[in-house]
Enzyme design. Structure first.
Site, PDB file in Angstrom:
ATOM      1  N   CYS A   2    -118.662  73.469  26.406  1.00 21.93           N
ATOM      2  CA  CYS A   2    -120.044  73.753  26.802  1.00 21.93           C
ATOM      3  C   CYS A   2    -120.252  75.252  26.718  1.00 21.93           C
ATOM      4  O   CYS A   2    -119.339  75.998  26.393  1.00 21.93           O
ATOM      5  CB  CYS A   2    -120.288  73.307  28.232  1.00 21.93           C
ATOM      6  SG  CYS A   2    -119.868  71.587  28.524  1.00 21.93           S
ATOM      7  N   ARG A  29    -122.248  75.398  20.755  1.00 21.14           N
ATOM      8  CA  ARG A  29    -121.170  74.909  21.609  1.00 21.14           C
ATOM      9  C   ARG A  29    -121.474  73.535  22.206  1.00 21.14           C
ATOM     10  O   ARG A  29    -120.598  72.905  22.828  1.00 21.14           O
ATOM     11  CB  ARG A  29    -120.916  75.890  22.759  1.00 21.14           C
ATOM     12  CG  ARG A  29    -120.589  77.288  22.304  1.00 21.14           C
ATOM     13  CD  ARG A  29    -120.432  78.208  23.478  1.00 21.14           C
ATOM     14  NE  ARG A  29    -119.259  77.877  24.270  1.00 21.14           N
ATOM     15  CZ  ARG A  29    -118.047  78.364  24.058  1.00 21.14           C
ATOM     16  NH1 ARG A  29    -117.852  79.210  23.077  1.00 21.14           N
ATOM     17  NH2 ARG A  29    -117.032  78.018  24.821  1.00 21.14           N
ATOM     18  N   TRP A  72    -121.918  69.947  26.498  1.00 21.14           N
ATOM     19  CA  TRP A  72    -121.280  69.060  25.522  1.00 21.14           C
ATOM     20  C   TRP A  72    -120.403  68.153  26.356  1.00 21.14           C
ATOM     21  O   TRP A  72    -119.338  68.538  26.808  1.00 21.14           O
ATOM     22  CB  TRP A  72    -120.468  69.875  24.515  1.00 21.14           C
ATOM     23  CG  TRP A  72    -120.233  69.082  23.292  1.00 21.14           C
ATOM     24  CD1 TRP A  72    -121.106  68.873  22.269  1.00 21.14           C
ATOM     25  CD2 TRP A  72    -119.065  68.362  22.970  1.00 21.14           C
ATOM     26  NE1 TRP A  72    -120.538  68.051  21.324  1.00 21.14           N
ATOM     27  CE2 TRP A  72    -119.298  67.725  21.732  1.00 21.14           C
ATOM     28  CE3 TRP A  72    -117.844  68.174  23.600  1.00 21.14           C
ATOM     29  CZ2 TRP A  72    -118.357  66.919  21.104  1.00 21.14           C
ATOM     30  CZ3 TRP A  72    -116.904  67.367  22.974  1.00 21.14           C
ATOM     31  CH2 TRP A  72    -117.160  66.758  21.740  1.00 21.14           C
ATOM     32  N   ASN A  98    -117.801  75.346  32.074  1.00 24.15           N
ATOM     33  CA  ASN A  98    -117.256  74.933  30.781  1.00 24.15           C
ATOM     34  C   ASN A  98    -115.778  74.683  30.996  1.00 24.15           C
ATOM     35  O   ASN A  98    -115.043  75.596  31.343  1.00 24.15           O
ATOM     36  CB  ASN A  98    -117.464  76.058  29.748  1.00 24.15           C
ATOM     37  CG  ASN A  98    -116.685  75.812  28.468  1.00 24.15           C
ATOM     38  OD1 ASN A  98    -116.476  74.669  28.079  1.00 24.15           O
ATOM     39  ND2 ASN A  98    -116.270  76.888  27.817  1.00 24.15           N
ATOM     40  N   GLY A  99    -115.345  73.436  30.798  1.00 24.45           N
ATOM     41  CA  GLY A  99    -113.929  73.124  31.009  1.00 24.45           C
ATOM     42  C   GLY A  99    -113.781  71.741  31.612  1.00 24.45           C
ATOM     43  O   GLY A  99    -114.729  70.948  31.625  1.00 24.45           O
ATOM     44  N   GLU A 481    -105.173  63.643   2.927  1.00 23.76           N
ATOM     45  CA  GLU A 481    -106.036  64.526   3.717  1.00 23.76           C
ATOM     46  C   GLU A 481    -106.012  65.948   3.148  1.00 23.76           C
ATOM     47  O   GLU A 481    -107.051  66.603   3.052  1.00 23.76           O
ATOM     48  CB  GLU A 481    -105.570  64.505   5.187  1.00 23.76           C
ATOM     49  CG  GLU A 481    -106.173  65.573   6.083  1.00 23.76           C
ATOM     50  CD  GLU A 481    -107.693  65.490   6.225  1.00 23.76           C
ATOM     51  OE1 GLU A 481    -108.291  64.488   5.809  1.00 23.76           O
ATOM     52  OE2 GLU A 481    -108.275  66.466   6.749  1.00 23.76           O
ATOM     53  N   LYS A 485    -109.332  67.878   1.843  1.00 25.51           N
ATOM     54  CA  LYS A 485    -109.769  69.195   2.329  1.00 25.51           C
ATOM     55  C   LYS A 485    -110.032  70.135   1.163  1.00 25.51           C
ATOM     56  O   LYS A 485    -111.022  70.848   1.130  1.00 25.51           O
ATOM     57  CB  LYS A 485    -108.667  69.790   3.198  1.00 25.51           C
ATOM     58  CG  LYS A 485    -108.719  70.015   4.618  1.00 25.51           C
ATOM     59  CD  LYS A 485    -109.715  69.628   5.592  1.00 25.51           C
ATOM     60  CE  LYS A 485    -110.640  68.494   5.387  1.00 25.51           C
ATOM     61  NZ  LYS A 485    -110.732  67.532   6.423  1.00 25.51           N
ATOM     62  N   GLU A 488    -113.195  68.988  -1.015  1.00 21.45           N
ATOM     63  CA  GLU A 488    -114.536  69.055  -0.421  1.00 21.45           C
ATOM     64  C   GLU A 488    -115.073  70.476  -0.248  1.00 21.45           C
ATOM     65  O   GLU A 488    -116.273  70.681  -0.231  1.00 21.45           O
ATOM     66  CB  GLU A 488    -114.628  68.259   0.889  1.00 21.45           C
ATOM     67  CG  GLU A 488    -113.996  68.866   2.105  1.00 21.45           C
ATOM     68  CD  GLU A 488    -114.294  68.040   3.364  1.00 21.45           C
ATOM     69  OE1 GLU A 488    -113.409  67.947   4.208  1.00 21.45           O
ATOM     70  OE2 GLU A 488    -115.415  67.508   3.510  1.00 21.45           O
ATOM     71  N   HIS A 504     -95.096  55.874 -11.148  1.00 25.66           N
ATOM     72  CA  HIS A 504     -95.901  54.725 -11.578  1.00 25.66           C
ATOM     73  C   HIS A 504     -97.203  55.164 -12.223  1.00 25.66           C
ATOM     74  O   HIS A 504     -98.116  54.363 -12.385  1.00 25.66           O
ATOM     75  CB  HIS A 504     -96.172  53.800 -10.394  1.00 25.66           C
ATOM     76  CG  HIS A 504     -94.928  53.250  -9.786  1.00 25.66           C
ATOM     77  ND1 HIS A 504     -94.143  52.318 -10.431  1.00 25.66           N
ATOM     78  CD2 HIS A 504     -94.290  53.525  -8.620  1.00 25.66           C
ATOM     79  CE1 HIS A 504     -93.088  52.030  -9.676  1.00 25.66           C
ATOM     80  NE2 HIS A 504     -93.158  52.771  -8.577  1.00 25.66           N
ATOM     81  N   LYS A 603    -122.342  67.006   7.814  1.00 25.50           N
ATOM     82  CA  LYS A 603    -121.308  66.891   8.843  1.00 25.50           C
ATOM     83  C   LYS A 603    -121.193  65.461   9.348  1.00 25.50           C
ATOM     84  O   LYS A 603    -120.120  64.945   9.559  1.00 25.50           O
ATOM     85  CB  LYS A 603    -121.634  67.852  10.003  1.00 25.50           C
ATOM     86  CG  LYS A 603    -120.620  67.841  11.131  1.00 25.50           C
ATOM     87  CD  LYS A 603    -119.262  68.340  10.678  1.00 25.50           C
ATOM     88  CE  LYS A 603    -118.190  68.181  11.739  1.00 25.50           C
ATOM     89  NZ  LYS A 603    -116.834  68.199  11.148  1.00 25.50           N
TER      90      LYS A 603
HETATM   91  O1  M6R Z   1    -117.580  61.877  12.327  1.00 27.03           O
HETATM   92  P1  M6R Z   1    -116.542  61.070  11.631  1.00 27.03           P
HETATM   93  O2  M6R Z   1    -115.146  61.407  12.055  1.00 27.03           O
HETATM   94  O3  M6R Z   1    -116.773  59.592  11.734  1.00 27.03           O
HETATM   95  O4  M6R Z   1    -116.676  61.469  10.107  1.00 27.03           O
HETATM   96  C1  M6R Z   1    -115.948  60.813   9.116  1.00 27.03           C
HETATM   97  C2  M6R Z   1    -116.023  61.545   7.802  1.00 27.03           C
HETATM   98  O5  M6R Z   1    -117.344  61.653   7.363  1.00 27.03           O
HETATM   99  C3  M6R Z   1    -115.420  62.954   7.897  1.00 27.03           C
HETATM  100  O6  M6R Z   1    -114.101  62.918   8.361  1.00 27.03           O
HETATM  101  C4  M6R Z   1    -115.452  63.641   6.515  1.00 27.03           C
HETATM  102  O7  M6R Z   1    -114.590  62.974   5.641  1.00 27.03           O
HETATM  103  C5  M6R Z   1    -115.080  65.122   6.637  1.00 27.03           C
HETATM  104  N1  M6R Z   1    -116.034  65.913   5.944  1.00 27.03           N
HETATM  105  C6  M6R Z   1    -113.734  65.442   6.092  1.00 27.03           C
HETATM  106  O8  M6R Z   1    -113.424  66.779   6.237  1.00 27.03           O
END
Ligand code: M6R
Length: 608
Positions: A2, A29, A72, A98-99, A481, A485, A488, A504, A603
């Site tokens: 928060c 935040r 939050w 906050n905490g 993953e 990263k 993207e 394979h 996001k």
């Molecule tokens: O909010 P969520 O964890 O459900 O989101 C899932 C994906 O959209 C999210 O992890 C996305 O793949 C990210 N941009 C990866 O860095």
């Protein structure tokens, strides 16, 4: 995470305006509710963002001092009642926090017995009543605040106001940041410098275990034992946005750097190391159904899906539960066979991802017990599942998910102990996982301290147009993953691959221009991955190996090595993912891209 903000001044400014304006710059935040208290005008709270709070202010809302909060949610849904500031029974003591107060249940019980009445479901409210209780004995606001805080376990960044001494505001810090701003006949308290910078660049950062008493012309800092501290003010030259990022260039880096605290917050109050147990209060309501469950399906998207894949390995090996992992977008359309003995676990940072949400709805329709690991309190997935575990990772702003994954893996480890100890896990294994989990934050810290080595490597490889990531067993999903990263935020072709699958097909792509990041930490499949590295080297492919500290042999085979500390195999993904996040970050930065807002992405994906 928060945000708190407080003001006291005697230069004609309206504290109400100063506070609302400052809260807006703290909105990154949290944004689910907000509140403001001025001793001269009273309390106003609202759900939603600061703009909604502003609309609720009555005409003539004015004062020379006050405290404010942007929430939050962690404990208690994001409602108006749960919004801060919170008050004691007398209505004279108000605070913004906050905490997380870890011992709030014990404190609340004790205070209820003493006759205090609570209005909200938050952990924070106990603090106001605790100060009120001490005030009866101490007869002094400052001494009462000190005495109360000595009883508190957990984390806090606090701003405390007392209606009978309106010029004075108390700040306190334990584990959550607090900055004091020193202006001309005015003083500020905030979670970071962003709301202060408009008024002054002179700041004092509080340390853990310190409280500060501010009036318009003075600030005094004390230790919790009452001892006085002298600390010089610092001048900061950041702009507001840099202050929100804690001085980091991007939210993504800030969020990677938060990894150690995120693990601590996810674990807080949930591990019983001596008993080798995990306490997950959010699952208590469905304890019987969980005990009877025969299988689990984990659903998620993107990074959350990869967290689920690692969870599958943890849960099957240590809890003995059959687990499948599915993409939300697939699950909902394929007529899955479910029954009340199936646990359907959604993993989601936002708690709003439509595909994951629809998978949960589909699971409900088919009679499954629905559970969630979600970061955003009060989000749709958190509300619609039967029970769940919150991450407590704080809001994630960067589109590339980093700290949320670290927290999801931590939560899945807790779930593994929780379910495992109900089934076949021995107390010794439970104790070992708990012990190792507690050591993870410091191990992440040591990786982060060496981030410039990773930056150097990212620069070295930044011209590559393709990248392969390989890993096996617990780190199979981490390879995917790592590739996600990189692609993207760098917009280059990056591919994850099970190390055993190379021969394979994917091995055909390898030549001197196609580098591989090989996750080769010392575990039960290390020798296999080491052989895969040899196969790649035989085709002239450049290799960066992610290896365990002390493994000098691997430096002979790989072109470059990133070392990580040793931990148990099950927890190695939590450490291994951090250098991969840093590598992707520095790689994209080197290419000059906006890492926090990659093109074409959002996001939170609330559409199909
Ligand atoms: O909010 P969520 O964890 O459900 O989101 C899932 C994906 O959209 C999210 O992890 C996305 O793949 C990210 N941009 C990866 O860095």
């Amino acid at each position: 995470m928060c945000g708190i903000f407080a003001y006291t001044g005697n230069n004609g400014k309206n504290a109400g305006e100063v506070l609302l304006d400052g809260l807006s710059s703290l909105e990154y935040r949290g944004y689910d509710s907000a509140g403001i208290y001025l001793p001269e005008s009273g309390i106003v709270k609202s759900t939603g963002a600061v703009s909604q709070l502003r609309r609720k202010l009555p005409a003539g809302y004015f004062g020379k001092s006050g405290i404010a909060h942007i929430r939050w949610a962690t404990h208690g849904e994001p409602t108006e009642i749960n919004a801060h500031p919170h008050k004691d029974c007398s209505g004279n003591i108000w605070l913004a926090h906050n905490g997380i107060v870890e011992n709030y249940k014990e404190l609340r019980e004790k205070l209820t017995e003493l006759g205090h009445t609570f209005l909200s479901a938050t952990d924070t409210e106990v603090l106001a009543h605790l100060i009120e209780e001490h005030l009866k004995v101490e007869k002094d606001f400052e001494r009462a605040a000190l005495a109360a805080l000595r009883e508190v376990k957990g984390t806090y960044g606090l701003a405390i106001a007392y209606a009978l001494e309106p010029e004075k505001v108390i700040a306190a810090r334990m584990g959550s940041p607090v900055v004091l701003g020193l202006g001309e006949n005015e003083r500020f308290i905030a979670s970071d410098a962003s709301p202060i910078l408009k008024h002054t660049s002179q700041v004092v950062f509080l340390e853990d275990g310190e409280i500060a008493v501010i009036t318009p012309t003075k600030h005094d800092i004390f230790k919790l034992d009452g001892g006085r501290i002298e600390r010089k003010a610092e001048k900061i030259d950041w702009n507001v946005e840099a202050a929100q990022r804690g001085g980091y260039q991007h939210f993504m880096l800030k969020e990677i750097m938060e990894g150690p605290e995120v693990v601590e917050n996810t674990l807080r109050g949930r591990l019983l190391e001596k008993e080798g147990l995990a306490k997950l209060g959010g699952l208590e309501g469905v304890a019987d159904e969980i005990k009877k469950a025969e299988r689990m399906i984990i659903v998620g998207c993107g990074t959350a899906y990869y967290a689920g894949l690692t969870g599958e390995y943890m849960l099957e090996e240590h809890a003995g539960i059959p687990v499948e992992v599915e993409l939300g977008s697939e699950f909902r359309y394929r007529h899955p066979v479910l029954n009340p003995k199936t646990m359907l676990l959604a993993v989601s940072q936002s708690g709003e991802t439509l595909d994951t949400l629809e998978a949960i709805r589909e699971g409900k329709r088919r009679g499954a017990l629905t559970l969630s690991i979600v970061n955003t309190v009060g989000s749709t997935i958190a509300r619609e599942t039967d029970a769940g575990v919150y991450n407590h990772a704080g809001p994630e702003i960067g589109v590339a998910s980093t700290k949320a994954l670290v927290s999801q893996l931590t939560a899945l480890s807790l779930l593994t102990i929780f379910l495992g100890r109900q089934r076949r896990m021995s107390i010794e294994t439970g104790q070992e996982i708990a012990r190792e989990l507690q050591a993870i934050p410091d191990k992440i810290r040591s990786i982060l301290e060496r981030r410039t080595e990773i930056e150097r490597l990212a620069k070295k490889y930044a011209k590559a147009r393709d990248f392969l990531y390989i890993g096996r067993k617990y780190n199979y999903s981490i390879a995917f993953e790592g590739a996600l990263k990189l692609k993207e935020i760098s917009y280059i072709h990056a591919e994850g691959c099970g190390a055993g699958e190379m021969k394979h097909g994917p091995l055909a792509m390898i030549d001197e221009h196609f580098p591989t990041m090989a996750i080769a930490t010392s575990d039960s499949v290390y020798e296999k991955v080491a052989s895969n590295i040899q196969e790649i080297k035989a085709r002239k492919g450049p290799v960066i190996a992610l290896a365990t500290e002390g493994n000098h042999e691997i430096a002979k085979a790989a072109d470059d090595v990133i070392y990580v500390p040793k931990t148990i195999e099950m927890l190695s993904p939590i450490l291994n993912v951090v250098p991969l996040q840093l590598f992707a970050y520095y790689f994209a930065k080197e290419k000059g891209y906006n890492v926090d807002r990659p093109r074409n992405l959002a996001k939170s994906v609330t559409v199909e």
